[in-house]
Enzyme design. Structure first.
Site, PDB file in Angstrom:
ATOM      1  N   HIS A  52      38.268  36.719  30.876  1.00 58.87           N
ATOM      2  CA  HIS A  52      37.740  37.942  30.286  1.00 58.87           C
ATOM      3  C   HIS A  52      38.234  39.148  31.072  1.00 58.87           C
ATOM      4  O   HIS A  52      38.749  39.006  32.171  1.00 58.87           O
ATOM      5  CB  HIS A  52      36.207  37.913  30.283  1.00 58.87           C
ATOM      6  CG  HIS A  52      35.641  37.884  31.673  1.00 58.87           C
ATOM      7  ND1 HIS A  52      35.510  36.724  32.398  1.00 58.87           N
ATOM      8  CD2 HIS A  52      35.210  38.882  32.486  1.00 58.87           C
ATOM      9  CE1 HIS A  52      35.010  36.999  33.591  1.00 58.87           C
ATOM     10  NE2 HIS A  52      34.810  38.312  33.667  1.00 58.87           N
ATOM     11  N   HIS A 130      42.419  44.096  33.971  1.00 60.74           N
ATOM     12  CA  HIS A 130      43.132  42.873  34.333  1.00 60.74           C
ATOM     13  C   HIS A 130      42.295  41.671  33.938  1.00 60.74           C
ATOM     14  O   HIS A 130      41.110  41.794  33.658  1.00 60.74           O
ATOM     15  CB  HIS A 130      43.423  42.837  35.839  1.00 60.74           C
ATOM     16  CG  HIS A 130      42.174  42.729  36.652  1.00 60.74           C
ATOM     17  ND1 HIS A 130      41.376  43.829  36.930  1.00 60.74           N
ATOM     18  CD2 HIS A 130      41.548  41.663  37.210  1.00 60.74           C
ATOM     19  CE1 HIS A 130      40.332  43.431  37.641  1.00 60.74           C
ATOM     20  NE2 HIS A 130      40.406  42.116  37.822  1.00 60.74           N
TER      21      HIS A 130
END
Length: 176
Positions: A52, A130
């Site tokens: 995620h 990220h």
């Protein structure tokens, strides 16, 4: 619910949290996760369902007032993202994000402000979107991600997630 070591910061103490930990995140599509998984060494791609992009980490806080705060945050509408390249924060290795980063970053800031105003202070450091791959440095993962570019996907929702003993549970989702 026992105590769990989350990570050790270089030169610092271990960070230990108890109970469920809440965070706000967006998740890559199944296609994007599968594509990345196929490009990583097998040991580094064990739980792609957990991959995620964290928008805000809350820790051990009550769910209901967080959901109330999140429902007030206007979304930018769907954004398109794709995983590309890599980097690291100390020993943490991550895949980078490209695509509609400006609206995602602005949305993350609105989430941060809403949660802070609701009494849940969120780290104000700059947002570096990220997807964490590993908490341990591994040259094989770095090599696999060096020139990586995955398929794009549309993000149309964000989620409040609970992490309990390494398992993730999506508690609530709102439109992006």
């Amino acid at each position: 619910m026992g105590r769990r070591v989350v990570r050790r910061r270089p030169g610092g103490p271990r960070v230990v949290l108890t109970g469920p930990r809440l965070f706000v995140a967006v998740f890559p599509s199944a296609e994007a996760r599968d594509h990345l998984r196929r490009h990583l060494p097998p040991h580094a791609a064990r739980r792609p369902d957990k991959w995620h992009v964290t928008l805000a980490f809350l820790g051990d806080v009550p769910e209901e007032p967080v959901v109330e705060a999140l429902t007030t945050v206007p979304g930018p509408g769907p954004v398109r993202l794709h995983l590309a390249g890599s980097g690291r924060f100390g020993s943490v290795l991550w895949a980078g994000l490209l695509g509609d980063l400006e609206p995602l970053t602005a949305f993350r800031e609105r989430v941060r402000v809403a949660l802070t105003e609701a009494g849940f202070p969120i780290d104000g450091r700059p947002f570096h979107p990220h997807l964490t791959i590993s908490y341990r440095f591994d040259r094989r993962v770095v090599a696999a991600l060096a020139d990586y570019s995955g398929p794009s996907w549309e993000v149309d929702e964000f989620s409040l997630v609970s992490s309990v003993d390494g398992e993730y549970h999506r508690l609530w989702a709102g439109p992006l």
